[in-house]
Design a protein around this motif. Structure first.
Motif, short mmCIF file in Angstrom:
data_model
loop_
_atom_site.label_atom_id
_atom_site.label_comp_id
_atom_site.label_asym_id
_atom_site.label_seq_id
_atom_site.Cartn_x
_atom_site.Cartn_y
_atom_site.Cartn_z
N TRP A 37 -0.60 14.89 -5.61
CA TRP A 37 0.31 15.14 -6.93
C TRP A 37 0.41 16.35 -7.29
CZ3 TRP A 37 5.02 14.65 -6.71
CH2 TRP A 37 5.99 14.90 -8.18
N SER A 40 0.13 17.52 -11.37
CA SER A 40 -0.76 16.70 -12.15
C SER A 40 -3.18 17.96 -11.74
CB SER A 40 -1.67 15.29 -11.50
OG SER A 40 -0.28 15.02 -11.94
N ARG A 43 -2.39 20.89 -13.27
CA ARG A 43 -2.53 20.98 -14.88
C ARG A 43 -4.65 20.34 -15.08
NH1 ARG A 43 -2.17 16.80 -18.87
NH2 ARG A 43 -1.02 15.36 -17.20
N SER A 44 -5.07 20.06 -14.20
CA SER A 44 -5.72 19.88 -14.13
C SER A 44 -7.56 20.95 -13.40
CB SER A 44 -6.83 18.16 -13.86
OG SER A 44 -6.50 18.16 -12.45
N ASP A 145 9.21 14.96 -16.61
CA ASP A 145 8.01 14.27 -16.20
C ASP A 145 8.77 12.56 -16.37
OD1 ASP A 145 6.80 16.93 -16.89
OD2 ASP A 145 5.58 16.37 -18.54
N CYS A 173 -5.25 7.09 -9.75
CA CYS A 173 -4.67 7.85 -10.17
C CYS A 173 -6.14 8.52 -11.04
CB CYS A 173 -3.69 7.12 -11.94
SG CYS A 173 -4.92 5.83 -11.96
N ASP A 177 -3.00 10.05 -15.66
CA ASP A 177 -2.03 11.09 -14.00
C ASP A 177 -2.41 10.36 -12.56
OD1 ASP A 177 -0.97 12.58 -16.10
OD2 ASP A 177 -2.94 14.35 -15.81
N GLN A 179 -2.64 10.85 -9.07
CA GLN A 179 -3.43 12.11 -8.57
C GLN A 179 -2.93 11.82 -7.24
OE1 GLN A 179 -7.46 10.25 -7.63
NE2 GLN A 179 -8.42 12.53 -7.89
N GLU A 210 3.99 14.74 -13.81
CA GLU A 210 4.16 15.77 -14.11
C GLU A 210 5.59 16.72 -13.27
OE1 GLU A 210 2.66 19.71 -15.74
OE2 GLU A 210 1.42 18.40 -16.12
#
Length: 213
Positions: A37, A40, A43-44, A145, A173, A177, A179, A210
């Motif tokens: 995804w 996610s 953001r990470s 979201d 995940c 979040d 994954q 998200e």
């Protein structure tokens, strides 16, 4: 130690398999296709790398993380192969489904070499596998979201892909979040059940998906 005993000991050591010996290319049982995804990951990690797939307006949702040769228990990686590495151009051509040519190159190095295929053959198989799955429309162009139980994500994929079964798909995940969604495929890229070591789903009651950017 007397010389004959030393010779016997050395001979025995030389006949043992080398520790960390490479797996053999083409010797595996099935594939795991990992669909990441993108929001996610952005953001990470992706935002810090200024990854283009994370740019606003790109509308990137699920991307192909990789097509991984798998044993019934465990997996090979970093295999030795006589096949040539892909060109930068060939890797870059995978950006539309993988997010970047760099990821495509990395996946070839770690997993593709174990497939026994040529680089072009592995990229073609990766694209065929990705295109064989219909992404649930609920998640396409997701504009807000959402918090959703992992089992509902799994059920949505099965709804849109009736050949999939609950034992052939896994939702993972990272913290809260979503994954990845991992789908198990035969060597001919047909759905099949996953090995026991792949079936562990995210244990959270709900995960965050998200919105796409």
């Amino acid at each position: 130690m007397r010389l004959p005993a030393l010779i016997v000991a050395l001979t025995a050591m030389l006949t043992l398999p080398a520790i960390g010996q490479s797996h053999r290319a083409g010797e595996f049982d099935y594939y795991v296709m990992a669909l990441s995804w993108s929001p996610s990951w952005c953001r990470s990690a992706g935002d810090q790398r200024e990854a283009t797939q994370c740019d606003a307006g790109r509308k990137v949702d699920f991307v192909l993380h990789g097509l991984w040769p798998q044993y019934e228990d465990g997996w090979p990686e970093n295999c030795r192969t006589s096949e040539r590495d892909p060109s930068r151009r060939d890797s870059q051509a995978m950006e539309d489904i993988m997010g970047s040519g760099g990821l495509a190159w990395y996946q070839w190095q770690k997993h593709g070499r174990c497939s026994g295929l040529s680089a072009s053959g592995y990229y073609a198989a990766s694209r065929e596998a990705f295109n064989s799955i219909t992404l649930p429309e609920y998640f396409v162009d997701l504009d807000k979201d959402i918090s959703i139980p992992p089992e509902l994500i799994e059920q949505a994929f099965i709804e849109y892909n009736p050949d999939l079964t609950a034992d052939g798909i896994t939702v993972t995940c990272r913290n809260e979040d979503l994954q990845e969604v991992r789908i198990c495929l035969t060597r001919d890229l047909e759905p099949r059940e996953c090995g026991q070591d792949v079936r562990t789903d995210c244990s959270r009651d709900a995960v965050i998906m998200e919105k796409v950017r």
